[in-house]
Design a protein around this motif. Structure first.
Motif, PDB file in Angstrom:
ATOM      1  N   VAL A   1     -22.693 -49.752 -30.494  1.00  0.00           N
ATOM      2  CA  VAL A   1     -23.413 -48.482 -30.559  1.00  0.00           C
ATOM      3  C   VAL A   1     -24.801 -48.575 -29.931  1.00  0.00           C
ATOM      4  CG1 VAL A   1     -24.550 -48.779 -32.811  1.00  0.00           C
ATOM      5  CG2 VAL A   1     -23.780 -46.495 -32.100  1.00  0.00           C
ATOM      6  N   GLU A   2     -25.351 -49.783 -29.843  1.00  0.00           N
ATOM      7  CA  GLU A   2     -26.665 -49.964 -29.214  1.00  0.00           C
ATOM      8  C   GLU A   2     -26.563 -50.188 -27.703  1.00  0.00           C
ATOM      9  OE1 GLU A   2     -29.705 -49.673 -30.455  1.00  0.00           O
ATOM     10  OE2 GLU A   2     -29.077 -49.299 -32.505  1.00  0.00           O
ATOM     11  N   MET A   3     -25.358 -50.303 -27.182  1.00  0.00           N
ATOM     12  CA  MET A   3     -25.200 -50.576 -25.746  1.00  0.00           C
ATOM     13  C   MET A   3     -25.812 -49.477 -24.871  1.00  0.00           C
ATOM     14  SD  MET A   3     -21.777 -51.458 -23.496  1.00  0.00           S
ATOM     15  CE  MET A   3     -20.908 -49.947 -23.932  1.00  0.00           C
ATOM     16  N   PRO A   4     -25.509 -48.183 -25.092  1.00  0.00           N
ATOM     17  CA  PRO A   4     -26.087 -47.155 -24.213  1.00  0.00           C
ATOM     18  C   PRO A   4     -27.604 -47.050 -24.305  1.00  0.00           C
ATOM     19  CG  PRO A   4     -24.150 -46.319 -25.350  1.00  0.00           C
ATOM     20  CD  PRO A   4     -24.511 -47.617 -26.017  1.00  0.00           C
ATOM     21  N   SER A   5     -28.172 -47.386 -25.471  1.00  0.00           N
ATOM     22  CA  SER A   5     -29.627 -47.298 -25.629  1.00  0.00           C
ATOM     23  C   SER A   5     -30.328 -48.477 -24.968  1.00  0.00           C
ATOM     24  CB  SER A   5     -29.987 -47.221 -27.117  1.00  0.00           C
ATOM     25  OG  SER A   5     -29.393 -48.280 -27.839  1.00  0.00           O
ATOM     26  N   GLN A   6     -29.819 -49.691 -25.206  1.00  0.00           N
ATOM     27  CA  GLN A   6     -30.407 -50.859 -24.556  1.00  0.00           C
ATOM     28  C   GLN A   6     -30.174 -50.816 -23.044  1.00  0.00           C
ATOM     29  OE1 GLN A   6     -29.237 -54.531 -26.437  1.00  0.00           O
ATOM     30  NE2 GLN A   6     -30.270 -54.017 -28.343  1.00  0.00           N
ATOM     31  N   PHE A   7     -29.070 -50.223 -22.654  1.00  0.00           N
ATOM     32  CA  PHE A   7     -28.784 -50.029 -21.225  1.00  0.00           C
ATOM     33  C   PHE A   7     -29.919 -49.268 -20.545  1.00  0.00           C
ATOM     34  CE2 PHE A   7     -27.170 -46.843 -18.196  1.00  0.00           C
ATOM     35  CZ  PHE A   7     -26.712 -47.661 -17.182  1.00  0.00           C
ATOM     36  N   MET A   8     -30.386 -48.186 -21.173  1.00  0.00           N
ATOM     37  CA  MET A   8     -31.451 -47.378 -20.571  1.00  0.00           C
ATOM     38  C   MET A   8     -32.768 -48.148 -20.482  1.00  0.00           C
ATOM     39  SD  MET A   8     -30.463 -44.464 -19.439  1.00  0.00           S
ATOM     40  CE  MET A   8     -32.083 -43.715 -19.206  1.00  0.00           C
ATOM     41  N   GLU A   9     -33.026 -49.035 -21.426  1.00  0.00           N
ATOM     42  CA  GLU A   9     -34.258 -49.835 -21.392  1.00  0.00           C
ATOM     43  C   GLU A   9     -34.342 -50.666 -20.118  1.00  0.00           C
ATOM     44  OE1 GLU A   9     -35.772 -52.051 -24.775  1.00  0.00           O
ATOM     45  OE2 GLU A   9     -34.295 -51.044 -26.050  1.00  0.00           O
ATOM     46  N   ASN A  10     -33.190 -51.087 -19.599  1.00  0.00           N
ATOM     47  CA  ASN A  10     -33.173 -51.950 -18.416  1.00  0.00           C
ATOM     48  C   ASN A  10     -33.802 -51.300 -17.191  1.00  0.00           C
ATOM     49  OD1 ASN A  10     -31.754 -54.134 -19.653  1.00  0.00           O
ATOM     50  ND2 ASN A  10     -29.845 -52.998 -19.441  1.00  0.00           N
ATOM     51  N   PHE A  11     -33.847 -49.980 -17.159  1.00  0.00           N
ATOM     52  CA  PHE A  11     -34.381 -49.283 -15.988  1.00  0.00           C
ATOM     53  C   PHE A  11     -35.913 -49.339 -15.921  1.00  0.00           C
ATOM     54  CE2 PHE A  11     -30.199 -47.338 -16.294  1.00  0.00           C
ATOM     55  CZ  PHE A  11     -29.812 -47.264 -14.969  1.00  0.00           C
ATOM     56  N   VAL A  12     -36.571 -49.570 -17.045  1.00  0.00           N
ATOM     57  CA  VAL A  12     -38.041 -49.473 -17.087  1.00  0.00           C
ATOM     58  C   VAL A  12     -38.690 -50.485 -16.151  1.00  0.00           C
ATOM     59  CG1 VAL A  12     -40.092 -49.667 -18.535  1.00  0.00           C
ATOM     60  CG2 VAL A  12     -38.032 -48.531 -19.425  1.00  0.00           C
ATOM     61  N   LEU A  13     -38.303 -51.751 -16.274  1.00  0.00           N
ATOM     62  CA  LEU A  13     -38.920 -52.777 -15.433  1.00  0.00           C
ATOM     63  C   LEU A  13     -38.111 -52.995 -14.157  1.00  0.00           C
ATOM     64  CD1 LEU A  13     -40.356 -55.428 -17.913  1.00  0.00           C
ATOM     65  CD2 LEU A  13     -41.563 -53.724 -16.545  1.00  0.00           C
ATOM     66  N   ASN A  14     -37.810 -51.901 -13.503  1.00  0.00           N
ATOM     67  CA  ASN A  14     -37.209 -51.929 -12.171  1.00  0.00           C
ATOM     68  C   ASN A  14     -38.217 -51.296 -11.214  1.00  0.00           C
ATOM     69  OD1 ASN A  14     -35.627 -50.133 -10.024  1.00  0.00           O
ATOM     70  ND2 ASN A  14     -34.391 -51.955 -10.447  1.00  0.00           N
ATOM     71  N   TRP A  15     -38.470 -51.946 -10.096  1.00  0.00           N
ATOM     72  CA  TRP A  15     -39.545 -51.503  -9.212  1.00  0.00           C
ATOM     73  C   TRP A  15     -39.343 -50.072  -8.714  1.00  0.00           C
ATOM     74  CZ3 TRP A  15     -44.299 -51.691  -8.156  1.00  0.00           C
ATOM     75  CH2 TRP A  15     -44.808 -51.281  -6.921  1.00  0.00           C
ATOM     76  N   ASP A  16     -38.116 -49.737  -8.329  1.00  0.00           N
ATOM     77  CA  ASP A  16     -37.856 -48.383  -7.814  1.00  0.00           C
ATOM     78  C   ASP A  16     -38.096 -47.326  -8.889  1.00  0.00           C
ATOM     79  OD1 ASP A  16     -37.164 -49.324  -5.292  1.00  0.00           O
ATOM     80  OD2 ASP A  16     -35.068 -49.606  -5.844  1.00  0.00           O
ATOM     81  N   VAL A  17     -37.658 -47.618 -10.105  1.00  0.00           N
ATOM     82  CA  VAL A  17     -37.863 -46.668 -11.209  1.00  0.00           C
ATOM     83  C   VAL A  17     -39.338 -46.587 -11.578  1.00  0.00           C
ATOM     84  CG1 VAL A  17     -37.328 -46.169 -13.634  1.00  0.00           C
ATOM     85  CG2 VAL A  17     -35.523 -46.994 -12.102  1.00  0.00           C
ATOM     86  N   MET A  18     -40.020 -47.735 -11.550  1.00  0.00           N
ATOM     87  CA  MET A  18     -41.439 -47.761 -11.929  1.00  0.00           C
ATOM     88  C   MET A  18     -42.260 -46.814 -11.060  1.00  0.00           C
ATOM     89  SD  MET A  18     -43.504 -49.048 -14.159  1.00  0.00           S
ATOM     90  CE  MET A  18     -42.680 -50.480 -14.845  1.00  0.00           C
ATOM     91  N   GLN A  19     -41.863 -46.640  -9.806  1.00  0.00           N
ATOM     92  CA  GLN A  19     -42.583 -45.730  -8.920  1.00  0.00           C
ATOM     93  C   GLN A  19     -42.418 -44.273  -9.333  1.00  0.00           C
ATOM     94  OE1 GLN A  19     -44.579 -47.248  -6.250  1.00  0.00           O
ATOM     95  NE2 GLN A  19     -44.038 -48.686  -7.866  1.00  0.00           N
ATOM     96  N   THR A  20     -41.386 -43.971 -10.099  1.00  0.00           N
ATOM     97  CA  THR A  20     -41.133 -42.582 -10.512  1.00  0.00           C
ATOM     98  C   THR A  20     -41.698 -42.253 -11.886  1.00  0.00           C
ATOM     99  OG1 THR A  20     -38.998 -42.969 -11.626  1.00  0.00           O
ATOM    100  CG2 THR A  20     -38.959 -42.713  -9.233  1.00  0.00           C
ATOM    101  N   ILE A  21     -42.048 -43.272 -12.675  1.00  0.00           N
ATOM    102  CA  ILE A  21     -42.501 -43.005 -14.051  1.00  0.00           C
ATOM    103  C   ILE A  21     -43.980 -43.312 -14.266  1.00  0.00           C
ATOM    104  CG2 ILE A  21     -40.188 -43.363 -15.033  1.00  0.00           C
ATOM    105  CD1 ILE A  21     -41.105 -46.135 -15.964  1.00  0.00           C
ATOM    106  N   THR A  22     -44.689 -43.721 -13.202  1.00  0.00           N
ATOM    107  CA  THR A  22     -46.117 -44.014 -13.339  1.00  0.00           C
ATOM    108  C   THR A  22     -46.954 -43.054 -12.500  1.00  0.00           C
ATOM    109  OG1 THR A  22     -45.911 -45.722 -11.616  1.00  0.00           O
ATOM    110  CG2 THR A  22     -45.835 -46.446 -13.915  1.00  0.00           C
ATOM    111  N   HIS A  23     -48.112 -42.705 -13.066  1.00  0.00           N
ATOM    112  CA  HIS A  23     -49.045 -41.774 -12.411  1.00  0.00           C
ATOM    113  C   HIS A  23     -50.389 -42.000 -13.084  1.00  0.00           C
ATOM    114  CE1 HIS A  23     -51.060 -37.893 -11.600  1.00  0.00           C
ATOM    115  NE2 HIS A  23     -50.292 -37.847 -10.521  1.00  0.00           N
ATOM    116  N   HIS A  24     -51.272 -42.755 -12.427  1.00  0.00           N
ATOM    117  CA  HIS A  24     -52.545 -43.125 -13.048  1.00  0.00           C
ATOM    118  C   HIS A  24     -53.302 -41.896 -13.517  1.00  0.00           C
ATOM    119  CE1 HIS A  24     -56.556 -44.853 -13.609  1.00  0.00           C
ATOM    120  NE2 HIS A  24     -55.955 -46.031 -13.678  1.00  0.00           N
ATOM    121  N   VAL A  25     -53.817 -41.960 -14.734  1.00  0.00           N
ATOM    122  CA  VAL A  25     -54.436 -40.794 -15.356  1.00  0.00           C
ATOM    123  C   VAL A  25     -55.636 -40.270 -14.565  1.00  0.00           C
ATOM    124  CG1 VAL A  25     -55.953 -42.163 -16.860  1.00  0.00           C
ATOM    125  CG2 VAL A  25     -55.222 -39.864 -17.581  1.00  0.00           C
ATOM    126  N   LYS A  26     -56.311 -41.143 -13.808  1.00  0.00           N
ATOM    127  CA  LYS A  26     -57.482 -40.711 -13.038  1.00  0.00           C
ATOM    128  C   LYS A  26     -57.202 -40.601 -11.537  1.00  0.00           C
ATOM    129  CE  LYS A  26     -60.957 -42.434 -16.309  1.00  0.00           C
ATOM    130  NZ  LYS A  26     -62.082 -43.379 -16.523  1.00  0.00           N
TER     131      LYS A  26
END
Length: 367
Positions: free
Chosen positions: A184-209
């Motif tokens: 039951v934790e497979m789909p949730s932990q699966f999504m965590e894997n995307f966070v520390l991916n370089w391509d994804v990181m470019q879409t989820i970061t935006h410096h506040v200043k």
């Protein structure tokens, strides 16, 4: 372990390193190895950017659209969203209650309000709650998230997608219902894997200043820090899992059997050994009061499953809609309608291997 002992002796002046010194030494060594602050990282993880990037990721993966919509809410900070399929038909909805406030329960979780099922010939659309306790926005500034916060919202959204993108019409196997505990934790932990991916990181970061995305140098530090101590962390989890399983296999325990089993497991797999008087098992609430009796292994097993599933995205492309739709068709949409192993094999083409998890933690050389 040798590195920790050496650092403790030569850099911190701890000549006789004991078990209780290891956490202190480990943290000091971490600071020396990775020179970045949590505050520096938070400046890039503005909540609007994280949500926009996360929604954009799953929209590409599953050919869906996520739209904010007006709905009655219990707090002004709560938002409601709907999910539309590629034809524009609403198939699910979810509430997001992300900020900490007085009187609110701590932690983070996904809960279901309505599950998908057929009632009087009509399909009841699933509705989910996604609840976190992030720092609220201050004035005109958005909420700033830690890396752990980002992993948490990806994790809970993974549970939410499992609930909302089901295609089952029987309540007992719809969404997460009827899914085995160790999957039951497979789909949730699966999504965590995307966070520390370089391509994804470019879409989820935006410096506040500055509005800039996270630089590669800082990203590489985050990846290296995540793998810091990974070997020791993994054998620690194996220690817990083996102890739990062996303990619950013993139908006629002898006197002091609990401590004997734990000691034997430690001799087999551990690299740290607490003092003789330590009684860790007496406070292992996960297996005695948390529902994990004989099932603690599922923490590590779900990591194996999710890492191996994610490795197909790494092979075929992170934003590959063909692979995304296969994950949707063979795993998320199936709920508990068939054994989770059958769903995994249908997606991956084989039974799970541990290699992907070991590579993810830097314990196996990347091909």
């Amino acid at each position: 372990m040798e590195e920790l002992i050496d650092y403790g002796k030569n850099m911190l002046g701890i000549k006789d390193v004991q078990t209780w010194d290891l956490s202190f030494i480990s943290e000091k060594l971490r600071e020396a190895k990775f020179s970045y602050s949590e505050n520096e990282v938070k400046q890039y993880f503005t909540e609007p950017a994280v949500l926009k990037g996360m929604f954009g990721l799953v929209e590409k993966m599953f050919s869906i659209k996520i739209k904010e919509k007006k709905a009655p809410v219990w707090n002004d900070d709560v938002k409601f969203f709907v999910i539309e399929d590629k034809e524009g038909k609403e198939i699910a909805g979810f509430y997001m209650d992300l900020y900490a406030r007085n009187g609110k329960r701590g932690g983070a979780w996904m809960n279901d309000q309505i599950s998908r099922r057929e009632v009087d010939g009509k399909i009841q659309k699933p509705i989910a709650y996604l609840v976190c306790n992030f720092a609220a926005p201050v004035g005109d500034n958005p909420s700033l998230l830690t890396l752990r916060d980002v992993e948490t919202i990806f994790h809970e959204f993974g549970h939410g997608l499992h609930h909302m993108l089901t295609r089952q019409t029987e309540l007992a196997v719809s969404g997460i219902s009827g899914v085995e505990w160790d999957a039951v934790e497979m789909p949730s932990q699966f999504m965590e894997n995307f966070v520390l991916n370089w391509d994804v990181m470019q879409t989820i970061t935006h410096h506040v200043k500055t509005g800039k995305t996270m630089p590669r140098e800082l990203f590489d530090k985050l990846v290296a820090a995540k793998n810091y101590g990974a070997g020791m962390a993994n054998v620690r989890q194996i220690e817990f899992a083996l102890f739990d399983m062996l303990l619950h296999m013993d139908t006629h325990p002898e006197k002091d059997a609990v401590q004997k089993i734990l000691t034997a497991v430690r001799k087999e797999v551990a690299v740290t050994f607490p003092p003789e008087y330590n009684r860790f098992a007496n406070s292992f609430s996960h297996i005695f009061a948390g529902g994990y009796a004989a099932g603690y292994y599922s923490y590590k097993w779900a990591e194996v499953l999710s890492a191996d599933a994610f490795s197909l995205f790494q092979e075929k492309g992170i934003f590959n809609p063909e692979v995304g739709n296969k994950w949707l068709d063979e795993v998320l949409s199936r709920g508990g309608s068939r054994p989770a192993m059958d769903s995994f094999v249908a997606f991956r083409g084989r039974k799970p291997l541990v290699d992907a998890l070991l590579r993810q933690y830097g314990l196996l050389e990347t091909k």
